[in-house]
Design a protein around this motif. Sequence first.
Motif: not given
Length: 535
Positions: A384, A401-402, A423, A462, A466, A469, A473, A476
């Motif tokens: 990441a 994305r992490y 984000f 979170t 993510v 964002a 992504p 992932l």
Amino acid sequence: MSTPTFVTCSQLVFHWPDGGIVLEDFDLAVGPGRTGLIGLNGSGKSTLLKLIAGELAPAAGSVRIAGDIGYLPQTVVLDTGVRVDEALGVAAARRALHAIEAGEATEENFAAVGDDWDVEERARAALDSLGLEHIGLNRTVGEVSGGESVLLHLAALLLSRPQVLLLDEPTNNLDLEARERLYAAVASWSGVMIVVSHDRELLDLVDQIADLRDGEVHWYGGNFTAYEEALATEQEAAERMLRVAEADLRRQKRELAEAHDKLGKRKQYADKMYAIKREPRAVMKLRKRSAQVSAGKHRIMHEEKLREARERYDEAEQFVRDDDVIRVDLPHTEVPSGRTVLTLRDLRLRHGGSVKGFDVYGPERVALTGRNGAGKSTLLRTIAGQLAPVAGEATAHVPLRYLPQRLDVLDDALTLAENVARFAPGATNNQIRARLARFLFKGARAEQPVGTLSGGERFRATLAAVMLAEPAPQLLMLDEPTNNLDIASVRQLVDALSAYEGALVVASHDTAFLREIGITRWVRLDGELTAVEPL
């Protein structure tokens, strides 16, 4: 005969300082055997264990326990400076035993040993049974890993021989080998055990399931698999009853409307006859009054039937579950089959571990396994871009994305909405709030500071950040994503990841979860990254 061991909660009341109600007039009775306590995040499971353990005091009601109690909290914090024998609670007896063996046969030493002359053998046996045979009694707690500290705390509890054992999410930070050790300890337990967990393999070892919802416990005999089967049958019957009640409610509404229409036409006819005076005035008045009385009775009869139908519908609706769970709609991020999304070459990680050569292709699903401390999180953080490698390269060829295990990507000082906006700077306020609502942060909750969130709430926040964002992504990476989720939310996450069309790299010790999301390749990090057979 020995006195039976049990846990009883009577008329228990517990409110948070802000007035939030957790338990109100709550009753619980648990006898010998293993009880799995489940429920949605926020239903009060951990709070209930703390009340039973005496960590919290109820506002009213009582907790009665017959027998000694041992409690393993969700977050185990041990003093890193103490020795292992101190953490196990055997240091004093061990010192006295060594003193007696050295010739100091004092009354104090004999009192400290008591009847526990095999204290060292028992301590080592407890460590061995949990896979901690490599940990010496003279070492310090700071030398063991996080997962080992959980097992060390459990070993201390087993050594104290409690009649009642409370376990709160005991497998959260354990690797596969440590989990197997814990499963064996749970399976051999003969006293009273209450275990809070979302680990389905662990819950399949219990004797009964206690489902805590809406402030009361619903009991199901058997393990978690039996619970799911019973719940499915129960919900199928409840939904069938609801459909019948709904059909009856529609029919009663229709019949009431038809009755109003028919009575309206009768009234129009009576008024017309009265206006043209075709019959004697007294006869018409009598007929009109009779029609009004009949119409009133007819209307009351239909309204009563409608009221009864509504009551039957409301009652049937109560038995159909509508769990308040996250709705994860991942962005449409299809990756063409065979496209390279990640390349690792001659990679040496900061805290040990290496990867000679490794590629991920779209839309692969890779399970990253390995013992605690092997470097799985370090590898994901390196990919990441959060950690620089000692040597080699880690190149992502698509947007990634992490979601870290520690959930530390959010700013505690900012609100939920402000964090998500970081984000996705291009998203409108309405889009942000709509997304947060799907993760159960509705209305004013979007303005709540992140620093005030619980573990499960922080995971949801979170995950929302993510998923929203920009750009979306196509790779992932998730690090132990099920640790802070209730079982219902894990199912939602499984459904969402199953529909995800990008590439996945998931570090997890939850093998049931990994199998359910359709892992296509299994690898293990143990010094080096190697392919392994599916678990």
